[in-house]
Motif scaffolding. Structure first.
Motif, PDB file in Angstrom:
ATOM      1  N   ARG A 357       0.830  -1.206   0.000  1.00  0.00           N
ATOM      2  CA  ARG A 357       0.000   0.000   0.000  1.00  0.00           C
ATOM      3  C   ARG A 357       0.866   1.257   0.000  1.00  0.00           C
ATOM      4  NH1 ARG A 357      -5.281   0.745   1.465  1.00  0.00           N
ATOM      5  NH2 ARG A 357      -5.471  -1.343   0.554  1.00  0.00           N
ATOM      6  N   ASP A 360       2.292   1.649  -3.458  1.00  0.00           N
ATOM      7  CA  ASP A 360       1.277   2.106  -4.404  1.00  0.00           C
ATOM      8  C   ASP A 360       1.061   3.611  -4.277  1.00  0.00           C
ATOM      9  OD1 ASP A 360       0.976  -0.456  -5.309  1.00  0.00           O
ATOM     10  OD2 ASP A 360      -0.854  -0.877  -4.180  1.00  0.00           O
ATOM     11  N   TRP A 361       0.924   4.085  -3.043  1.00  0.00           N
ATOM     12  CA  TRP A 361       0.752   5.527  -2.831  1.00  0.00           C
ATOM     13  C   TRP A 361       1.981   6.297  -3.319  1.00  0.00           C
ATOM     14  CZ3 TRP A 361      -1.195   4.928   2.899  1.00  0.00           C
ATOM     15  CH2 TRP A 361      -2.524   4.499   2.883  1.00  0.00           C
ATOM     16  N   THR A 362       3.148   5.749  -3.025  1.00  0.00           N
ATOM     17  CA  THR A 362       4.384   6.415  -3.441  1.00  0.00           C
ATOM     18  C   THR A 362       4.472   6.490  -4.957  1.00  0.00           C
ATOM     19  OG1 THR A 362       5.493   5.592  -1.449  1.00  0.00           O
ATOM     20  CG2 THR A 362       6.890   6.352  -3.250  1.00  0.00           C
ATOM     21  N   LEU A 365       2.159   9.166  -6.339  1.00  0.00           N
ATOM     22  CA  LEU A 365       2.724  10.494  -6.122  1.00  0.00           C
ATOM     23  C   LEU A 365       3.907  10.745  -7.045  1.00  0.00           C
ATOM     24  CD1 LEU A 365       2.668  13.100  -4.468  1.00  0.00           C
ATOM     25  CD2 LEU A 365       4.179  11.984  -2.811  1.00  0.00           C
TER      26      LEU A 365
END
Length: 647
Positions: A357, A360-362, A365
């Motif tokens: 997770r 994925d967020w990284t 961004l």
């Protein structure tokens, strides 16, 4: 393989530096900070001598194995020519570093040196870890492919479905349970913090202690201790081990930085179970309770037992529930301890899903580049992170430094920004970018600004310490900008670890061949390291630590983290000197400066307060805008120096 003969005094000087200079320097450091570290000493000549002998024995065994079987010298600068898997290295991969750490602890305990035990030894452990991660791991991989296939007997299980060997089962106790025991004992020895807050709700304080539930509470030791022996697959045992190591590292940090305690509820023993409970309480006290490691290990064990099958799972979870209830009925823990432990268990047991997770967020961004044109001017989205980091950092620093240091704090912040630009321009100006920025430039620029402010009558150490506390915020938020811009990116790695860049403007896509290739999310590594650093620095400040220790701790922690992180970076323009990247040398210098700073006598940190003063907020907003413009606004069609941020 033919070994080249080494001539000259280089190896001798190197040996004297590490075998004589380093120990003498560490003793001097411990002596100079003896009155600076107000922590409890642990003194035992017998225990200290035993630990020292064990440590020295491990070191000599490692030196012997590298010299005889490696056909070289036990030195990073003059390394062995062969990968060693014999002698002590058949059992463990890093006997010299572990031995040296044990020697430091042994001397500290034998001499009753609080500074040696609580300051010098932890820094030695962190530095050795950084050296392994930041240099030796890659060096060994280049030396032999056997690094991945031939592992020492004491190591974590492989990630496959084979049956664990006896050594892999034993390794869980040596590499996971033992470090947890040492960490918990260290927290216990540090004692109750002066600003401790109790975790109990008012209604819990009057609950009776059910002495007969003590055997259930104590059963956790057997419940957890049997886990390595009942696991049928290496992958399951490995998951248990990694979850335990992660929990040990993070929860110990929580114990050290969050002053929440849970004093055991009073009772009068009137049975064997009651006397057992009294004996167990004598081995611990109110610290190390929030979150409850008793519960974390119980839940880890229940999940591991459940891998044996449904029947084992039902029975294991029933036992886990009883143990959790007994944490309250024995008066050993508060409800908050139990609930927080359950949260930590969920995060660490599912570490792969949590990491996915985060990645994925990284990745989202990292590929979020947006830009807007206003005539010849380009406004880039990642400038907002520079503005938030810079403005927030100045607000923190000016708040902590106090109202008489506001102007100096702002001037130092400007020096840091200018230093960042000059540093990177000097090192990376030929990379095709006209306006790069470098972190170490900001550090040295900030230190220079503090020294100039000192000449003008301002408090240098107060400014340095306030800047140190704010720096992890600045760097952590700044790494979000790095993600979008593509700077500070990692080298290629495997799926499941790395992130992919495909944004056309990202430096990863314009300056490297890594477009669409999974690379280490090094900005994320840096963010996590800065979270840890900031937690420690805020805690030091709140405990009225000397200002020099606060400033020195930042330089040490940041330098150690950066040295390790740099090994996972993949920027092609980074200069390599003497086998190390230029930023690793800067990180080493940072650690040494930090060590020297901690030896400086200084006033204690003032109360930790973040101000709402309008002037401070206005100046912080102004500086934030300046940083945002410097790092997020450019002139893309201009060829003038410093005009462009990206191609």
């Amino acid at each position: 393989m033919v070994v080249k003969e080494r001539r000259g005094v280089g190896p001798w000087l190197y040996g004297v530096l590490w075998c004589v200079g380093l120990p003498v320097g560490l003793v001097a450091w411990a002596s100079a900070t003896g009155d600076v570290v107000p922590l409890p000493a642990v003194e035992s000549v017998t225990a200290g001598a035993m630990i020292l002998v064990l440590g020295v024995s491990l070191m000599f065994a490692g030196w012997y194995a590298l010299t005889v079987y490696g056909r070289g010298l036990p030195m990073n600068a003059y390394p062995p020519t062969q990968y060693v898997t014999r002698g002590v290295y058949r059992f463990y991969g890093h006997p010299i570093y572990v031995g040296f750490l044990l020697a430091c602890v042994g001397v500290s305990v034998g001499c009753g040196s609080a500074s040696g035990l609580w300051l010098v030894s932890p820094v030695v452990a962190l530095s050795a870890t950084a050296l392994v991660l930041g240099h030796e791991r890659d060096a060994l991989s280049r030396l032999s492919r056997d690094v991945e296939t031939r592992r020492p007997l004491v190591s974590l299980p492989r990630d496959d479905d084979g049956r664990p060997s006896g050594w892999e089962r034993l390794s869980i106790f040596l590499l996971v349970i033992l470090p947890w025991t040492v960490a918990f004992e260290a927290v216990y020895r540090l004692g109750i913090p002066p600003d401790a807050v109790e975790a109990y709700f008012p209604f819990e304080r009057t609950w009776p202690v059910l002495q007969w539930t003590e055997p259930v509470y104590a059963s956790v030791y057997l419940f957890v201790g049997l886990v390595p022996f009942v696991m049928r697959k290496r992958s399951h045992l490995r998951r248990f081990a990694i979850a335990g190591l992660l929990a040990t590292a993070v929860v110990t940090l929580v114990y050290l930085t969050v002053p929440v305690v849970a004093p055991p509820r009073d009772f009068t023993p009137h049975s064997l179970a009651g006397r057992m409970l009294t004996w167990e309480r004598a081995m611990s006290h109110t610290v190390g309770a929030f979150p409850s490691f008793h519960v974390i290990w119980t839940l880890f064990a229940a999940s591991a037992w459940g891998r044996r099958g449904p029947r084992f799972g039902i029975a294991a979870w029933a036992v886990a529930v009883l143990i959790m209830v007994s944490c309250v009925t024995t008066g050993m823990h508060a409800i908050a301890d139990i609930v927080s432990a359950a949260v930590f268990y969920f995060v660490f047991w599912n570490y792969r899903a949590v990491w996915k997770r985060l990645r994925d967020w990284t990745e989202i961004l990292a590929n979020s580049w947006k830009e807007w044109r206003v005539g010849p001017v380009r406004i880039i989205s990642h400038g907002a992170y520079a503005a938030i980091g810079g403005g927030g950092g100045l607000w923190i620093a000016a708040s902590l430094a106090g109202p008489t240091q506001v102007v100096a704090s702002a001037a130092v912040a400007v020096c840091a920004l200018v230093g960042a630009g000059l540093w990177a321009q000097k090192l990376e100006g030929a990379s095709g970018l006209s306006r790069p920025f470098g972190f170490y430039g900001s550090v040295f620029g900030g230190i220079t600004g503090c020294l100039v402010a000192g000449v003008m009558g301002f408090d240098v150490l107060l400014l340095l310490a306030a800047l140190a506390v704010s720096a992890p915020w600045v760097q952590g938020i700044g790494r979000l900008r790095c993600l979008v811009q593509g700077c500070c990116h990692g080298r290629p790695t495997r799926d499941g670890v790395g992130i992919r860049y495909w944004a056309p403007r990202s430096r990863v896509c314009t300056m490297t061949a890594f477009r669409g290739v999974p690379v280490h999310p090094t900005p994320l590594y840096s963010i996590l390291a800065n979270v840890v650093t900031m937690a420690i620095l805020v805690r030091l400040w709140s405990l009225d630590a000397p200002l020099s220790v606060v400033a020195g701790a930042f330089l040490i922690l940041n330098g150690v983290a950066r040295f390790a992180e740099e090994a996972y970076r993949g920027e092609p323009q980074t200069i390599v000197v003497g086998g190390l990247r230029i930023y690793q040398w800067a990180a080493a210098v940072s650690v040494m400066i930090g060590v020297v700073l901690t030896m400086v006598s200084a006033a204690p940190a003032p109360p930790f307060r973040l101000t709402g003063d309008v002037t401070v907020i206005a100046i912080s907003l102004l500086f934030g805008a300046m940083a945002g413009i410097a790092m997020g606004v450019d002139f893309p069609n201009s060829n003038r120096r410093f005009a462009r941020l990206a191609t």
